[in-house]
Design a protein around this motif. Structure first.
Motif, PDB file in Angstrom:
ATOM      1  N   ALA A  55      -0.402   1.372  -6.797  1.00  0.00           N
ATOM      2  CA  ALA A  55      -1.154   0.636  -5.781  1.00  0.00           C
ATOM      3  C   ALA A  55      -2.644   0.887  -5.965  1.00  0.00           C
ATOM      4  O   ALA A  55      -3.059   1.960  -6.412  1.00  0.00           O
ATOM      5  N   ALA A  56      -3.436  -0.094  -5.583  1.00  0.00           N
ATOM      6  CA  ALA A  56      -4.862  -0.064  -5.902  1.00  0.00           C
ATOM      7  C   ALA A  56      -5.582   1.170  -5.362  1.00  0.00           C
ATOM      8  O   ALA A  56      -6.364   1.796  -6.058  1.00  0.00           O
ATOM      9  N   HIS A  57      -5.330   1.515  -4.115  1.00  0.00           N
ATOM     10  CA  HIS A  57      -6.226   2.478  -3.479  1.00  0.00           C
ATOM     11  C   HIS A  57      -5.597   3.835  -3.164  1.00  0.00           C
ATOM     12  O   HIS A  57      -6.310   4.754  -2.772  1.00  0.00           O
ATOM     13  N   ASN A  58      -4.287   3.963  -3.299  1.00  0.00           N
ATOM     14  CA  ASN A  58      -3.679   5.217  -2.854  1.00  0.00           C
ATOM     15  C   ASN A  58      -2.702   5.845  -3.831  1.00  0.00           C
ATOM     16  O   ASN A  58      -1.872   6.658  -3.441  1.00  0.00           O
ATOM     17  N   ASN A  98       0.830  -1.204   0.000  1.00  0.00           N
ATOM     18  CA  ASN A  98       0.000   0.000   0.000  1.00  0.00           C
ATOM     19  C   ASN A  98       0.861   1.249   0.000  1.00  0.00           C
ATOM     20  O   ASN A  98       2.027   1.217   0.397  1.00  0.00           O
ATOM     21  N   ILE A  99       0.268   2.349  -0.435  1.00  0.00           N
ATOM     22  CA  ILE A  99       0.926   3.653  -0.369  1.00  0.00           C
ATOM     23  C   ILE A  99       0.136   4.525   0.602  1.00  0.00           C
ATOM     24  O   ILE A  99      -1.061   4.750   0.406  1.00  0.00           O
ATOM     25  N   LEU A 100       0.789   4.986   1.645  1.00  0.00           N
ATOM     26  CA  LEU A 100       0.113   5.846   2.605  1.00  0.00           C
ATOM     27  C   LEU A 100      -0.106   7.235   2.003  1.00  0.00           C
ATOM     28  O   LEU A 100       0.820   7.802   1.403  1.00  0.00           O
ATOM     29  N   ILE A 112       7.932  10.298   6.877  1.00  0.00           N
ATOM     30  CA  ILE A 112       7.125   9.093   7.081  1.00  0.00           C
ATOM     31  C   ILE A 112       7.250   8.210   5.850  1.00  0.00           C
ATOM     32  O   ILE A 112       7.092   8.679   4.720  1.00  0.00           O
ATOM     33  N   GLN A 113       7.543   6.920   6.055  1.00  0.00           N
ATOM     34  CA  GLN A 113       7.657   5.991   4.936  1.00  0.00           C
ATOM     35  C   GLN A 113       6.285   5.740   4.329  1.00  0.00           C
ATOM     36  O   GLN A 113       5.354   5.344   5.030  1.00  0.00           O
ATOM     37  N   ARG A 114       6.158   5.990   3.033  1.00  0.00           N
ATOM     38  CA  ARG A 114       4.857   5.907   2.385  1.00  0.00           C
ATOM     39  C   ARG A 114       4.505   4.487   1.953  1.00  0.00           C
ATOM     40  O   ARG A 114       3.327   4.134   1.880  1.00  0.00           O
TER      41      ARG A 114
END
Length: 249
Positions: free
Chosen positions: A219-222, A165-167, A177-179
């Protein structure tokens, strides 16, 4: 997040799509388009195309006539498979065993998308990796950590649904912050085999080395995350170390 087509170069496009939770919150989703060395195209995942995005895709693929296949990589992403099958009736559709069950109206190829056969068919253009140590299709319908990852070496683009995921970190916090992170349901996705957590961490480290020239992760959502030279391998090692500390030690 509005629908948009992102050209990542060398025959790889990523479409950022809308997926709303309870009709209100846009979680986002994606589909990617890959131009093969043959000049034909494959889709990674499915989405019901509309409006300007649809027009762009149809122009790119000559009204869909150049679409060779649709590879549905995530077993729990099934909402748009039938729409895609209607839009591209001449394409070959590959999916997991769960896709076959959930979308029986789609004419699926016998070989599942995660099979060695599919990897061989598209091996001149794409590489695939199925995470070790976790269930690809969890018995718990809420656990979506398992997915088949795809890498397009020509563009350096990775397409992944949920496993990574990507934050959505604000710009002013980036660098602190690590994404890139793992799916929150990862621990529940671990298999019952001894050493499953270590198997997953080792897989992630190997993936970083194998795809060390990756330049972009979709990434799917971010959204889309871009890497400098060697950065993906470094991030994979870092994430694996953190997962090892949390899941094993």
């Amino acid at each position: 997040m509005a629908r948009r087509l992102v050209n990542l170069g060398n025959g790889f496009w990523n479409i950022r799509c809308t997926m709303k939770f309870a009709g209100l919150i846009n979680l986002g989703t994606q589909v990617s388009i890959v131009r093969l060395n043959s000049g034909r195209f494959v889709f990674l995942d499915s989405y019901a195309l509309h409006g300007e995005i649809r027009d762009l895709v149809m122009a790119l693929t000559k009204d869909g006539s150049l679409v060779e296949a649709v590879l549905n990589l995530h077993p729990f992403h099934t909402l748009h498979c039938e729409a895609m099958a209607r839009d591209f009736p001449k394409a070959r559709f590959y999916g997991s065993e769960r896709h076959h069950r959930q979308c029986p109206a789609v004419f699926w190829q016998t070989e599942t998308v995660e099979s060695d056969t599919v990897a061989e068919i598209f091996g001149d253009d794409l590489q695939f990796s199925l995470p070790a140590g976790i269930d690809y299709i969890s018995e718990d319908e809420k656990v979506h950590a398992g997915s088949l990852l795809a890498f397009h070496p020509a563009s350096g683009s990775i397409h992944v649904d949920d496993t990574l995921n990507i934050l959505p970190v604000p710009h002013f916090m980036r660098g602190r912050i690590q994404r890139l992170t793992l799916h929150p349901s990862l621990q529940k996705a671990l298999t019952s085999d001894d050493g499953a957590a270590e198997d997953f961490c080792a897989w992630l480290e190997v993936l970083g080395r194998r795809w060390s020239n990756a330049r972009t992760l979709c990434a799917a959502h971010n959204g889309v995350l871009r890497f400098g030279e060697g950065e993906f391998e470094q991030l994979a090692r870092t994430i694996a170390a953190r997962a090892r500390a949390k899941l094993i030690e």
